[in-house]
Design an enzyme around this catalytic site. Sequence first.
Site, mmCIF file in Angstrom:
data_model
loop_
_atom_site.group_PDB
_atom_site.id
_atom_site.type_symbol
_atom_site.label_atom_id
_atom_site.label_comp_id
_atom_site.label_asym_id
_atom_site.label_seq_id
_atom_site.Cartn_x
_atom_site.Cartn_y
_atom_site.Cartn_z
ATOM 1 N N THR A 156 -13.697 -29.098 -10.127
ATOM 2 C CA THR A 156 -13.194 -29.708 -8.892
ATOM 3 C C THR A 156 -13.618 -31.169 -8.766
ATOM 4 O O THR A 156 -14.690 -31.561 -9.255
ATOM 5 C CB THR A 156 -13.735 -28.921 -7.676
ATOM 6 O OG1 THR A 156 -13.461 -29.658 -6.474
ATOM 7 C CG2 THR A 156 -15.244 -28.724 -7.749
ATOM 8 N N TYR A 189 -20.545 -26.051 -2.898
ATOM 9 C CA TYR A 189 -19.332 -25.732 -3.674
ATOM 10 C C TYR A 189 -19.275 -26.619 -4.920
ATOM 11 O O TYR A 189 -19.162 -26.137 -6.054
ATOM 12 C CB TYR A 189 -18.090 -25.931 -2.801
ATOM 13 C CG TYR A 189 -16.804 -25.866 -3.582
ATOM 14 C CD1 TYR A 189 -16.415 -24.688 -4.207
ATOM 15 C CD2 TYR A 189 -15.971 -26.985 -3.689
ATOM 16 C CE1 TYR A 189 -15.235 -24.638 -4.941
ATOM 17 C CE2 TYR A 189 -14.796 -26.940 -4.408
ATOM 18 C CZ TYR A 189 -14.432 -25.760 -5.041
ATOM 19 O OH TYR A 189 -13.278 -25.715 -5.771
#
Length: 332
Positions: free
Chosen positions: A120, A144
């Site tokens: 990501t 995350y």
Amino acid sequence: MTEKQAVMVTGGAGYIGSHVVRQLGEAGERVVVLDNLSTGFRESVLHGELIIGDTGDQALVSDVLQKHNVGAVMHFAAHTIVPESVSNPLKYYKNNTCCSRNLLECCTQAGVEHVIFSSTAAVYGIPQGAKANEDTPTAPINAYGTSKLMTEWMLRDLSLATNLRHVALRYFNVAGSDPECRIGQSTKKATLLIKVACEAAVGKREKLCIFGTDYPTPDGTGIRDYIHVEDLASAHLAALDYLRRGGDSTTLNCGYGHGYSVREVLDAVQRVNGQALNIIEEPRRAGDPPELVAAIERIQQTLDWTPRHDDLDFIVKTSLAWERTLLEKARG
Ligand code: UD1
């Protein structure tokens, strides 16, 4: 004749994974999906066999890799809600980091050669310049991003120590859906801009908010690089092809290399939908960088990948069509 090697797709019942599974099927690949259906949907798996289970279940994973003669793994299974990762970091380290470690151990034991990993843009945190390239220092600002970066590191270290080669794809802002509306993003408590705006456009929400109108950008709102899920999916197939042709392990940004502001996105939603939205201006959301756009030279040089949907109106059109499909399904 020996059986064709399979591609195992973890999280293949989820939003991005299901689009990749469909494309793998169309390309004639043998696919086995491993998904615990915690956020995915059985009916989203349009190709191959679905095995319901967890990437943390070592016995199961080893069994699937061996029984299906898996040569490549695409690893999507993960928790992906950034604010939740801030309030409950251990949930993210458990699933996104520890379970990935488990999966990778099974892969090395089973002799899997290729891994394609869903990483990501969150690994960059708030980069100095507007464009992040793969050598921009990683500095995630939430669990995350950190949980995903740790898996990138495991893969990097395994590349040095074993024969396992990988491509880590750092996704920028993924949106849109299958143009034929068979699958799409079904996340229940959506927070991502295009999803939220389309929910408002079909009447599922009364209003939507612009988080911050005082950024140092031309119209004061945040700029992101929105990539159509079909193009992101095809990058995975191109990455698989690259590894099979002997390509070295690498990390690649996945975006179009240019961005749109929140206002530009909302204008597109109103234009495509033909109706005004109820838009409220709010203060900035914590942790949002003003601008995050992918430098895409490396993916262009490395993969045989040609994006086909670099068109904001098309992204919005397919997102809206899927939102309407969900609404009809809910009405029965
Ligand atoms: C999100 C993730 C990020 C991840 C990326 C790609 C968060 C906080 N960040 O990026 O880690 O790498 O997806 O998967 O979830 N916005 C509004 N109103 C809304 C929603 C968003 O104005 O209701 C704005 C945001 O402030 C931002 C832009 O729209 O400027 C995009 O936001 P969003 O769709 O949530 O994605 P990101 O936060 O960029």
